[in-house]
Design a protein around this motif. Sequence first.
Motif, short mmCIF file in Angstrom:
data_model
loop_
_atom_site.label_atom_id
_atom_site.label_comp_id
_atom_site.label_asym_id
_atom_site.label_seq_id
_atom_site.Cartn_x
_atom_site.Cartn_y
_atom_site.Cartn_z
N GLN A 24 87.58 -130.80 4.43
CA GLN A 24 86.81 -130.18 3.36
C GLN A 24 85.35 -130.04 3.77
O GLN A 24 84.73 -131.00 4.21
N LYS A 25 84.79 -128.86 3.63
CA LYS A 25 83.41 -128.62 4.05
C LYS A 25 82.40 -129.42 3.23
O LYS A 25 81.32 -129.72 3.69
N TRP A 26 82.74 -129.77 1.99
CA TRP A 26 81.82 -130.54 1.15
C TRP A 26 81.86 -132.04 1.45
O TRP A 26 81.03 -132.79 0.98
N ILE A 87 77.59 -135.61 -19.07
CA ILE A 87 78.88 -134.94 -18.89
C ILE A 87 79.72 -135.77 -17.94
O ILE A 87 79.24 -136.22 -16.90
N GLU A 88 80.99 -135.97 -18.31
CA GLU A 88 81.90 -136.68 -17.41
C GLU A 88 82.71 -135.65 -16.62
O GLU A 88 83.34 -134.77 -17.19
N TYR A 89 82.66 -135.78 -15.30
CA TYR A 89 83.42 -134.92 -14.40
C TYR A 89 84.64 -135.70 -13.97
O TYR A 89 84.55 -136.88 -13.62
N ARG A 90 85.82 -135.05 -13.99
CA ARG A 90 87.08 -135.73 -13.69
C ARG A 90 87.97 -134.84 -12.83
O ARG A 90 87.92 -133.63 -12.93
N GLY A 91 88.80 -135.51 -12.01
CA GLY A 91 89.77 -134.78 -11.21
C GLY A 91 90.82 -135.73 -10.65
O GLY A 91 90.49 -136.83 -10.22
N MET A 96 90.01 -131.51 -6.93
CA MET A 96 89.97 -131.14 -8.35
C MET A 96 88.64 -131.57 -8.98
O MET A 96 88.10 -130.87 -9.84
N LEU A 97 88.13 -132.70 -8.55
CA LEU A 97 86.82 -133.16 -9.05
C LEU A 97 85.74 -132.16 -8.64
O LEU A 97 84.90 -131.77 -9.46
N VAL A 98 85.74 -131.73 -7.39
CA VAL A 98 84.76 -130.75 -6.92
C VAL A 98 84.88 -129.45 -7.72
O VAL A 98 83.88 -128.86 -8.12
N ASN A 99 86.10 -129.01 -7.99
CA ASN A 99 86.29 -127.79 -8.79
C ASN A 99 85.72 -127.97 -10.20
O ASN A 99 85.10 -127.05 -10.74
N SER A 100 85.92 -129.14 -10.81
CA SER A 100 85.37 -129.35 -12.15
C SER A 100 83.84 -129.35 -12.11
O SER A 100 83.19 -128.89 -13.04
#
Length: 140
Positions: A24-26, A87-91, A96-100
């Motif tokens: 993954q590039k990130w 804000i809570e980010y979840r994946g 999926m976390l990066v997408n959220s």
Amino acid sequence: AWYGPLKVNHRIVLHERIIQLAKQKWFHGYSKTAEGGLKNETPGTFLIRLSTDRPGIFTVSVNIRGDAYSRRIDMRDGVFCFEWGGIEYRGATLEMLVNSMKNADNNAFSTICERPPLRQVKSKYPYQKTDPIYEETEFL
């Protein structure tokens, strides 16, 4: 389990999950300099890396007004999550976390900070050509 289950249908998949993450590039892996490089990026640019002070823990770092800030990513109820700006980010996975993060309305995480290309290294314990992960691991 940070990388997901060790086995799926009686087949060991942990190494496959780690390889996918490394592609993954990130994902900047273990890097003490990645966060510093964010200061030169556009506000909202982010990356995910391994924690430098807590082995095996993931951290999200982001440029906010020219400074880099970081937050530890937790695993709760089998889901990756962290809170930022109320804000809570979840994946279920880091992908999926990066997408959220990218799809949130507040644009706090708008641009991926791409890591430099992986360099080829020689292992002192080379894989055999018959090893099912040989092709994917020679650049890790």
